[in-house]
Design a protein around this motif. Structure first.
Motif, PDB file in Angstrom:
ATOM      1  N   ALA A 161       0.828  -1.211   0.000  1.00 28.05           N
ATOM      2  CA  ALA A 161       0.000   0.000   0.000  1.00 28.05           C
ATOM      3  C   ALA A 161       0.862   1.261   0.000  1.00 28.05           C
ATOM      4  O   ALA A 161       0.601   2.207  -0.754  1.00 28.05           O
ATOM      5  CB  ALA A 161      -0.927  -0.010   1.211  1.00 28.05           C
ATOM      6  N   GLU A 192     -10.536   3.867   7.571  1.00 31.14           N
ATOM      7  CA  GLU A 192     -10.336   2.450   7.274  1.00 31.14           C
ATOM      8  C   GLU A 192     -11.388   1.556   7.925  1.00 31.14           C
ATOM      9  O   GLU A 192     -11.872   0.596   7.321  1.00 31.14           O
ATOM     10  CB  GLU A 192      -8.918   1.998   7.670  1.00 31.14           C
ATOM     11  CG  GLU A 192      -8.650   1.826   9.157  1.00 31.14           C
ATOM     12  CD  GLU A 192      -8.387   3.147   9.859  1.00 31.14           C
ATOM     13  OE1 GLU A 192      -8.177   3.113  11.090  1.00 31.14           O
ATOM     14  OE2 GLU A 192      -8.382   4.192   9.192  1.00 31.14           O
ATOM     15  N   ILE A 211      -7.616  -2.651  -0.144  1.00 27.61           N
ATOM     16  CA  ILE A 211      -6.833  -1.572   0.475  1.00 27.61           C
ATOM     17  C   ILE A 211      -5.357  -1.712   0.135  1.00 27.61           C
ATOM     18  O   ILE A 211      -4.667  -0.716  -0.104  1.00 27.61           O
ATOM     19  CB  ILE A 211      -7.046  -1.551   2.001  1.00 27.61           C
ATOM     20  CG1 ILE A 211      -8.523  -1.302   2.334  1.00 27.61           C
ATOM     21  CG2 ILE A 211      -6.178  -0.483   2.657  1.00 27.61           C
ATOM     22  CD1 ILE A 211      -8.850  -1.393   3.811  1.00 27.61           C
ATOM     23  N   SER A 212      -4.860  -2.942   0.086  1.00 28.60           N
ATOM     24  CA  SER A 212      -3.451  -3.176  -0.242  1.00 28.60           C
ATOM     25  C   SER A 212      -3.121  -2.662  -1.638  1.00 28.60           C
ATOM     26  O   SER A 212      -2.072  -2.052  -1.868  1.00 28.60           O
ATOM     27  CB  SER A 212      -3.111  -4.666  -0.159  1.00 28.60           C
ATOM     28  OG  SER A 212      -3.315  -5.168   1.140  1.00 28.60           O
ATOM     29  N   PRO A 235      -4.889   1.875  -1.740  1.00 26.87           N
ATOM     30  CA  PRO A 235      -5.103   2.419  -0.394  1.00 26.87           C
ATOM     31  C   PRO A 235      -5.905   3.711  -0.350  1.00 26.87           C
ATOM     32  O   PRO A 235      -6.428   4.062   0.701  1.00 26.87           O
ATOM     33  CB  PRO A 235      -3.676   2.642   0.118  1.00 26.87           C
ATOM     34  CG  PRO A 235      -2.799   2.641  -1.085  1.00 26.87           C
ATOM     35  CD  PRO A 235      -3.458   1.732  -2.071  1.00 26.87           C
TER      36      PRO A 235
END
Length: 457
Positions: free
Chosen positions: A148, A163, A184-185, A188
């Motif tokens: 990320a 998050e 998210i990785s 992000p």
């Protein structure tokens, strides 16, 4: 009137300690409002050491002349100037805007700031807890933080990170924790979107997609397609416009799945492309421009994210290279050649020249080359090495060039697939030199069924 110090000359001859001793006991740092978070972190250090400075607000209307130097810190590109009694820093992007001004003593400032050649160092240890908390949360969610940070490092310096809200929202839509961590990785920036924004965008996508699961599947494959933009009004306007053009829900679903950037385009940009396609259809004698637009977009969903210049260049290439009249060009681009309209014109020409050169070397005529390409224009997508290697592989297996020209789709298969199938067919007693070679391009299921019959026969 203040006079400007030649910082470059001073820095060349003195280190930070000697430079600090030259300045008066007090001076001013002018900081952009956008870095207030960083300033507050420094304040906490002063408060801890019982030396908290006084501060005040002032409007910066006409800053004095200055000598510039860049400081590579997280504050961005800062400009330093030093009149007789003052030392300013200001962000180049916010010239003349309202900013925080903080008065420090030289003794206090140089306790936490060191000046070095072409650089500045700020002791902002107390700003780290917020980032550490974010990293802890992301790690507990299974996010690959290293990936990320490598993809979008700026996200971790922003305020308004959500998050946990993102996780709860996607869980409510049926996404698994593994899928959320993967999203998210790889993208992000998703954690900067508010729940309200996400909910509105999801509802807009649902006007096109038939279920939440379909959207989740798109996010698994391409999270950028959903999170790249937060302009929901632009998305809504594009959906309405594309429906008004006559595109069906199925076609819009194909666009969202294959070319989601279409909906991040400005509305004007999509209108320009649709109008251009209408003009093309009229110039080629098509009787129904709207039908032409629908066909082209359905066959090539990437066309709306390309430039009109590229498409025009490819149309000219097809018509001039293959000596097509308007009717023939129209039939070609509404059919098998729709896919190459968005290909780079240089790439199109380069790949076609390689096809010609390779086939000429095997004894083919100009007419045979054109027949080969026009029967399956997607051949132009093959780069030089890939095309040549596949042709060589087939020739080595005693398959004639005339058979290849008659069955161009066999070049869709990878070299490893071609080799393994040829070996299996030969072992099953199938003579490729005298029998039909189209099965080399069949689907795996259909091919396996045919191979089983050959082995049992």
């Amino acid at each position: 009137m203040p006079t400007t110090l030649n910082l470059w000359g001073l820095i060349k001859t003195m280190d930070g300690k000697h430079l600090a001793s030259l300045f008066p006991k007090s001076f001013v740092i002018l900081l952009p409002f956008l870095i207030l978070r960083r300033v507050l972190a420094i304040f906490s250090i002063f408060k801890r050491d019982n030396c908290f400075p006084a501060f005040f607000l002032e409007e910066c209307r006409s800053p004095p002349s200055l000598r510039q130097m860049s400081i590579p810190r997280s504050w961005g590109c800062l400009t330093i100037l030093a009149p007789r009694n003052l030392f300013y820093m200001r962000n180049n992007l916010l010239f003349g805007s309202r900013c925080w001004m903080v008065r420090f003593s030289a003794e206090i400032l140089f306790k936490s700031v060191s000046l070095r050649l072409f650089g500045g160092k700020c002791d902002n240890e107390d700003s780290e807890p917020l980032e550490n908390e974010l990293l802890t949360n992301l790690l507990s969610m299974g996010v690959d933080v290293g990936m990320a940070k490598k993809r979008q490092p700026g996200v971790f310096n922003r305020m308004g990170i959500n998050e946990q809200d993102l996780k709860m929202f996607l869980l409510s839509k049926g996404a698994s924790e593994e899928v959320i961590a993967s999203i998210i990785s790889r993208y992000p920036r998703a954690i900067t979107r508010s729940t309200e924004n996400l909910s509105k965008r999801w509802d807009l996508w649902r006007t096109v997609m038939t279920s939440d699961l379909e959207i989740i599947n798109i996010l698994k494959r391409s999270p950028e397609s959903f999170f790249r933009s937060n302009n929901n009004l632009n998305l809504e306007n594009n959906i309405k416009f594309l429906y008004s053009v006559g595109l069906t829900r199925q076609c819009l679903c194909r666009l969202l799945t294959s070319a989601p950037r279409t909906f991040s385009n400005s509305l004007d940009l999509n209108k320009q492309m649709v109008e251009f396609l209408r003009e093309v259809s009229l110039s080629l004698g098509h009787s129904d421009p709207i039908d032409f637009v629908r066909k082209i977009i359905f066959k090539n969903p990437f066309i709306l994210i390309q430039s009109t210049k590229r498409i025009k260049a490819n149309l000219q290439f097809l018509q001039s290279t293959f000596s097509l009249n308007n009717e023939e060009l129209l039939a070609l681009i509404c059919g098998p050649a729709a896919g190459i309209l968005d290909l780079s014109s240089d790439c199109t020409k380069r790949n076609y020249e390689n096809i010609k050169e390779k086939l000429f070397s095997l004894g083919c005529t100009e007419e045979e080359v054109q027949k080969f390409v026009l029967s399956y224009p997607d051949m132009i997508f093959l780069g030089e090495k890939k095309f040549n290697d596949k042709i060589d592989c087939l020739i080595e297996e005693k398959i004639s060039i005339s058979e290849i020209i008659e069955n161009p789709r066999i070049l869709d298969s990878s070299i490893s697939t071609l080799k393994s199938r040829i070996k299996e067919l030969v072992n099953a007693g199938y003579n490729l030199s005298t029998s039909n070679i189209t099965l080399l391009s069949w689907s795996q299921k259909r091919y396996k069924a045919k191979l089983k019959k050959l082995n049992n026969g």
